[in-house]
Design a protein around this motif. Sequence first.
Motif, mmCIF file in Angstrom:
data_model
loop_
_atom_site.group_PDB
_atom_site.id
_atom_site.type_symbol
_atom_site.label_atom_id
_atom_site.label_comp_id
_atom_site.label_asym_id
_atom_site.label_seq_id
_atom_site.Cartn_x
_atom_site.Cartn_y
_atom_site.Cartn_z
ATOM 1 N N VAL A 46 0.847 -1.196 0.000
ATOM 2 C CA VAL A 46 0.000 0.000 0.000
ATOM 3 C C VAL A 46 0.881 1.245 0.000
ATOM 4 N N ALA A 47 1.919 1.252 0.819
ATOM 5 C CA ALA A 47 2.824 2.396 0.886
ATOM 6 C C ALA A 47 3.536 2.602 -0.445
ATOM 7 N N ILE A 48 3.959 1.518 -1.053
ATOM 8 C CA ILE A 48 4.646 1.610 -2.346
ATOM 9 C C ILE A 48 3.702 2.192 -3.390
ATOM 10 N N PHE A 49 2.472 1.695 -3.413
ATOM 11 C CA PHE A 49 1.460 2.207 -4.345
ATOM 12 C C PHE A 49 1.220 3.693 -4.115
ATOM 13 N N LEU A 50 1.027 4.091 -2.856
ATOM 14 C CA LEU A 50 0.757 5.493 -2.543
ATOM 15 C C LEU A 50 1.942 6.382 -2.903
ATOM 16 N N ASN A 51 3.153 5.911 -2.635
ATOM 17 C CA ASN A 51 4.343 6.683 -3.023
ATOM 18 C C ASN A 51 4.389 6.892 -4.526
ATOM 19 N N ASN A 52 4.096 5.854 -5.284
ATOM 20 C CA ASN A 52 4.097 5.961 -6.744
ATOM 21 C C ASN A 52 3.012 6.894 -7.253
ATOM 22 N N ALA A 53 1.931 7.018 -6.492
ATOM 23 C CA ALA A 53 0.818 7.904 -6.874
ATOM 24 C C ALA A 53 1.040 9.334 -6.365
ATOM 25 N N GLY A 54 2.141 9.556 -5.655
ATOM 26 C CA GLY A 54 2.410 10.878 -5.108
ATOM 27 C C GLY A 54 1.636 11.161 -3.828
ATOM 28 N N LEU A 55 1.137 10.107 -3.198
ATOM 29 C CA LEU A 55 0.329 10.257 -1.987
ATOM 30 C C LEU A 55 0.951 9.522 -0.799
ATOM 31 N N ARG A 57 2.385 10.457 1.728
ATOM 32 C CA ARG A 57 2.172 11.042 3.063
ATOM 33 C C ARG A 57 1.031 10.380 3.814
ATOM 34 N N TYR A 58 0.151 9.669 3.094
ATOM 35 C CA TYR A 58 -1.000 9.019 3.733
ATOM 36 C C TYR A 58 -0.753 7.551 4.065
ATOM 37 N N GLY A 89 -8.800 17.118 -3.357
ATOM 38 C CA GLY A 89 -7.931 16.870 -4.513
ATOM 39 C C GLY A 89 -7.182 15.554 -4.406
ATOM 40 N N HIS A 90 -6.757 15.202 -3.213
ATOM 41 C CA HIS A 90 -6.054 13.939 -3.024
ATOM 42 C C HIS A 90 -7.012 12.760 -3.085
ATOM 43 N N ILE A 91 -8.245 12.978 -2.662
ATOM 44 C CA ILE A 91 -9.262 11.921 -2.775
ATOM 45 C C ILE A 91 -9.494 11.600 -4.244
#
Length: 97
Positions: A46-55, A57-58, A89-91
Motif C-alpha cells: 500500500v505504501a509503495i502504491f501510494l508513493n508511486n501515486a504521489g500520496l 504522506r497518507y 484533490g487527493h481523494i
Amino acid sequence: MMYLSRQEREERAQSQRREQGFRNSPMRNTLPNKSKQKLSVQRNPVAIFLNNAGLGRYAETLIGNGFDDMETLLDIEEEHMRQLGMPPGHIVKLKKR
C-alpha cells in the motif's frame, strides 16, 4: 570551583552510571519501535502504491487504520478518506488510481 550538594553529586553519579550502562548495552544500536514500524510501513505494498501515486504522506495513516493491503485499499470509500483527513484533490487523485 563549583560546590555541589550531596544530592547533586549523587544525581550526577547516577546519571553517569546510566549513561555508561547505555554505552555498553547491546540495545544502543537497535532502532526504536517507531523507526522499525516506519521501515515496515515503507515496504508495505500500500505504501509503495501510494508513493508511486504521489500520496505517500497518507501511507502511515491508511495502514494504521486498517487499509494495510491492496484488496482493502481498493474498497476504500470517499467517506473513509475524508474521515482520515484527506483533502478533496487527493481523494480524486486516489480514486483515479
